[in-house]
Design a protein around this motif. Structure first.
Motif, PDB file in Angstrom:
ATOM      1  N   LEU A   1       0.814  -1.225   0.000  1.00 15.53           N
ATOM      2  CA  LEU A   1       0.000   0.000   0.000  1.00 15.53           C
ATOM      3  C   LEU A   1       0.847   1.274   0.000  1.00 15.53           C
ATOM      4  CD1 LEU A   1      -2.827  -0.884   2.571  1.00 15.53           C
ATOM      5  CD2 LEU A   1      -3.009  -0.806   0.073  1.00 15.53           C
ATOM      6  N   ARG A   2       2.126   1.141   0.241  1.00 11.69           N
ATOM      7  CA  ARG A   2       2.978   2.340   0.306  1.00 11.69           C
ATOM      8  C   ARG A   2       2.904   3.139  -0.991  1.00 11.69           C
ATOM      9  NH1 ARG A   2       7.549   2.481   4.058  1.00 11.69           N
ATOM     10  NH2 ARG A   2       7.377   0.773   5.561  1.00 11.69           N
ATOM     11  N   GLY A   3       2.618   4.429  -0.844  1.00 13.86           N
ATOM     12  CA  GLY A   3       2.565   5.329  -1.986  1.00 13.86           C
ATOM     13  C   GLY A   3       1.336   5.168  -2.857  1.00 13.86           C
TER      14      GLY A   3
ATOM     15  N   LEU B   1      -1.973  21.891  11.994  1.00 13.09           N
ATOM     16  CA  LEU B   1      -1.402  22.425  10.752  1.00 13.09           C
ATOM     17  C   LEU B   1       0.125  22.475  10.821  1.00 13.09           C
ATOM     18  CD1 LEU B   1      -3.969  25.257   9.956  1.00 13.09           C
ATOM     19  CD2 LEU B   1      -3.641  23.120   8.701  1.00 13.09           C
ATOM     20  N   ASP B   2       0.658  22.789  11.984  1.00 11.66           N
ATOM     21  CA  ASP B   2       2.121  22.770  12.146  1.00 11.66           C
ATOM     22  C   ASP B   2       2.664  21.363  11.905  1.00 11.66           C
ATOM     23  OD1 ASP B   2       2.181  25.452  12.737  1.00 11.66           O
ATOM     24  OD2 ASP B   2       2.329  25.180  14.920  1.00 11.66           O
ATOM     25  N   ALA B   3       1.978  20.362  12.459  1.00 12.59           N
ATOM     26  CA  ALA B   3       2.421  18.973  12.293  1.00 12.59           C
ATOM     27  C   ALA B   3       2.349  18.558  10.827  1.00 12.59           C
ATOM     28  CB  ALA B   3       1.565  18.046  13.153  1.00 12.59           C
ATOM     29  N   ILE B   4       1.303  18.979  10.141  1.00 11.83           N
ATOM     30  CA  ILE B   4       1.131  18.640   8.726  1.00 11.83           C
ATOM     31  C   ILE B   4       2.263  19.246   7.895  1.00 11.83           C
ATOM     32  CG2 ILE B   4      -0.304  19.107   6.698  1.00 11.83           C
ATOM     33  CD1 ILE B   4      -2.739  18.830   8.622  1.00 11.83           C
ATOM     34  N   ARG B   5       2.562  20.501   8.144  1.00  9.85           N
ATOM     35  CA  ARG B   5       3.618  21.164   7.374  1.00  9.85           C
ATOM     36  C   ARG B   5       4.986  20.541   7.643  1.00  9.85           C
ATOM     37  NH1 ARG B   5       0.545  26.090   9.169  1.00  9.85           N
ATOM     38  NH2 ARG B   5      -0.870  26.551   7.448  1.00  9.85           N
ATOM     39  N   ARG B   6       5.234  20.157   8.896  1.00 11.93           N
ATOM     40  CA  ARG B   6       6.508  19.510   9.221  1.00 11.93           C
ATOM     41  C   ARG B   6       6.657  18.170   8.500  1.00 11.93           C
ATOM     42  NH1 ARG B   6       5.534  21.479  14.495  1.00 11.93           N
ATOM     43  NH2 ARG B   6       4.691  19.455  15.113  1.00 11.93           N
ATOM     44  N   SER B   7       5.555  17.534   8.212  1.00 13.96           N
ATOM     45  CA  SER B   7       5.606  16.242   7.519  1.00 13.96           C
ATOM     46  C   SER B   7       5.830  16.405   6.018  1.00 13.96           C
ATOM     47  CB  SER B   7       4.302  15.465   7.757  1.00 13.96           C
ATOM     48  OG  SER B   7       3.232  16.029   7.022  1.00 13.96           O
ATOM     49  N   GLY B   8       5.737  17.651   5.531  1.00 19.17           N
ATOM     50  CA  GLY B   8       5.922  17.897   4.103  1.00 19.17           C
ATOM     51  C   GLY B   8       4.650  17.858   3.296  1.00 19.17           C
ATOM     52  N   LEU B   9       3.505  17.836   3.972  1.00 17.80           N
ATOM     53  CA  LEU B   9       2.215  17.842   3.292  1.00 17.80           C
ATOM     54  C   LEU B   9       1.629  19.250   3.294  1.00 17.80           C
ATOM     55  CD1 LEU B   9       0.733  14.641   4.987  1.00 17.80           C
ATOM     56  CD2 LEU B   9       1.749  14.774   2.709  1.00 17.80           C
ATOM     57  N   ASP B  10       0.681  19.482   2.400  1.00 18.89           N
ATOM     58  CA  ASP B  10      -0.082  20.727   2.398  1.00 18.89           C
ATOM     59  C   ASP B  10      -1.341  20.529   3.233  1.00 18.89           C
ATOM     60  OD1 ASP B  10       1.666  22.100   0.666  1.00 18.89           O
ATOM     61  OD2 ASP B  10       0.740  21.164  -1.085  1.00 18.89           O
TER      62      ASP B  10
ATOM     63  N   SER C   1       0.457  11.875  10.882  1.00 18.14           N
ATOM     64  CA  SER C   1       0.807  12.816   9.820  1.00 18.14           C
ATOM     65  C   SER C   1       2.296  12.720   9.461  1.00 18.14           C
ATOM     66  CB  SER C   1       0.450  14.252  10.234  1.00 18.14           C
ATOM     67  OG  SER C   1       1.150  14.641  11.405  1.00 18.14           O
ATOM     68  N   GLY C   2       3.135  12.410  10.440  1.00 20.84           N
ATOM     69  CA  GLY C   2       4.558  12.316  10.163  1.00 20.84           C
ATOM     70  C   GLY C   2       4.910  11.204   9.186  1.00 20.84           C
ATOM     71  N   SER C   3       4.185  10.093   9.242  1.00 20.98           N
ATOM     72  CA  SER C   3       4.456   8.960   8.353  1.00 20.98           C
ATOM     73  C   SER C   3       3.553   8.915   7.133  1.00 20.98           C
ATOM     74  CB  SER C   3       4.311   7.647   9.130  1.00 20.98           C
ATOM     75  OG  SER C   3       5.266   7.560  10.168  1.00 20.98           O
ATOM     76  N   ALA C   4       2.543   9.785   7.086  1.00 17.81           N
ATOM     77  CA  ALA C   4       1.575   9.740   5.992  1.00 17.81           C
ATOM     78  C   ALA C   4       2.205   9.865   4.607  1.00 17.81           C
ATOM     79  CB  ALA C   4       0.515  10.828   6.185  1.00 17.81           C
ATOM     80  N   PRO C   5       3.232  10.713   4.411  1.00 15.25           N
ATOM     81  CA  PRO C   5       3.793  10.840   3.057  1.00 15.25           C
ATOM     82  C   PRO C   5       4.288   9.514   2.477  1.00 15.25           C
ATOM     83  CG  PRO C   5       4.532  12.665   4.409  1.00 15.25           C
ATOM     84  CD  PRO C   5       3.840  11.703   5.333  1.00 15.25           C
ATOM     85  N   THR C   6       4.693   8.590   3.323  1.00 19.42           N
ATOM     86  CA  THR C   6       5.170   7.289   2.841  1.00 19.42           C
ATOM     87  C   THR C   6       4.039   6.471   2.225  1.00 19.42           C
ATOM     88  OG1 THR C   6       6.897   7.225   4.536  1.00 19.42           O
ATOM     89  CG2 THR C   6       6.264   5.118   3.551  1.00 19.42           C
ATOM     90  N   TRP C   7       2.826   6.699   2.705  1.00 23.50           N
ATOM     91  CA  TRP C   7       1.704   5.844   2.324  1.00 23.50           C
ATOM     92  C   TRP C   7       0.773   6.484   1.300  1.00 23.50           C
ATOM     93  CZ3 TRP C   7       1.633   0.894   4.015  1.00 23.50           C
ATOM     94  CH2 TRP C   7       2.529   0.578   5.040  1.00 23.50           C
ATOM     95  N   LEU C   8       0.691   7.807   1.284  1.00 26.00           N
ATOM     96  CA  LEU C   8      -0.258   8.477   0.402  1.00 26.00           C
ATOM     97  C   LEU C   8       0.192   8.440  -1.054  1.00 26.00           C
ATOM     98  CD1 LEU C   8      -1.224  11.649   2.485  1.00 26.00           C
ATOM     99  CD2 LEU C   8      -2.642   9.612   2.064  1.00 26.00           C
ATOM    100  N   ALA C   9      -0.773   8.257  -1.945  1.00 24.09           N
ATOM    101  CA  ALA C   9      -0.533   8.376  -3.378  1.00 24.09           C
ATOM    102  C   ALA C   9      -0.323   9.847  -3.732  1.00 24.09           C
ATOM    103  CB  ALA C   9      -1.725   7.812  -4.150  1.00 24.09           C
TER     104      ALA C   9
END
Length: 252
Positions: free
Chosen positions: A147-149, A222-231, A196-204
């Motif tokens: 499921l990654r990515g 929102l701070d946590a989301i931005r630190r994870s590299g997501l919008d 949120s920190g690990s979400a970028p690994t799994w999201l398409a």
């Protein structure tokens, strides 16, 4: 015990919607003894949904086991936002009974749906509700690595009550729902930060993470989301009095 007698008993116990609850018990009980027991359990403070064994949520009747988190009406905002993404692959993280995933699938038939929870009672309940790809473990740990990515929508109704606020919850939640489904740490965002920190690994690409928060948690989320590299942004529904932190995978 007649329906009127049940309503009187429930009202005396402090149930605000005693008549409505008596009608639900009358429908759910198979005999007089079961009806009596259900009324006593509810009068003793147990959540009505756990007493009758189901909750009606977002157009889906969800079976519940004692001790499993009861889906709230406000969480329908998560379902609506998830379905608007027209997803193909959905993961219901911290799934509890599987209510969110079931409701998303009702609106988006044909999705590949995975659910995960740390509580074996919850994952058993999700299987009771017909979910087949149910994984037992801590957050992402038990998910198939295939499921990654590839996840279009990650619905994560994580525990988000601040620890100091747990004693202030209604007794039916505080005493009858598992602490691991409620307690989100000092500011209520401990689990959200991990998700949120690990979400970028799994999201398409362009995939989204959706998670319920309070008004006071908006900046921290929102701070946590931005630190994870997501919008990120926050969606508010006035009718449901619900807020959802939405984090989207960047495509470029």
């Amino acid at each position: 015990m007649s329906e009127r007698d049940m309503a009187d008993r429930l009202r005396a116990a402090g149930c605000v919607f005693a008549e409505d609850e008596a009608a639900i018990v009358a429908e759910a009980a198979t005999d007089a003894a079961t009806r009596e027991l259900m009324v006593e359990r509810r009068a003793g403070g147990e959540p009505l949904e756990q007493v009758v064994g189901y909750a009606d949520f977002a157009g889906v009747r969800v079976r519940l086991r004692p001790g499993v988190f009861v889906p709230r009406v406000r969480s329908e905002l998560l379902v609506r936002l998830a379905a608007e993404e027209n997803p193909r692959i959905v993961v219901d993280l911290c799934c509890g009974s599987g209510a969110l995933g079931l409701a998303v699938r009702r609106r988006s038939p044909g999705i590949e749906l995975h659910a995960a929870d740390l509580d074996p009672n919850a994952t058993a309940c999700a299987r009771d509700n017909g979910l087949t790809d149910v994984h037992l473990g801590d957050l992402y740990d038990p998910l198939p690595r295939t499921l990654r990515g590839r996840v279009d929508v990650l619905v994560a109704n994580v525990p988000y009550v601040a620890t100091a606020h747990i004693p202030l919850l209604p007794a039916e939640a505080r005493d009858h729902e598992p602490a691991i489904a409620l307690d989100g740490g000092a500011d209520g965002l401990d689990i959200f930060r991990r998700v949120s920190g690990s979400a970028p690994t799994w999201l398409a690409p362009n995939g989204v993470l959706l998670s319920e928060i309070t008004e006071a948690q908006q900046k921290g989320a929102l701070d946590a989301i931005r630190r994870s590299g997501l919008d990120g942004d926050v969606v508010y529904d006035e009718d449901l009095d619900a807020r959802v932190a939405r984090a989207r995978q960047r495509t470029g």
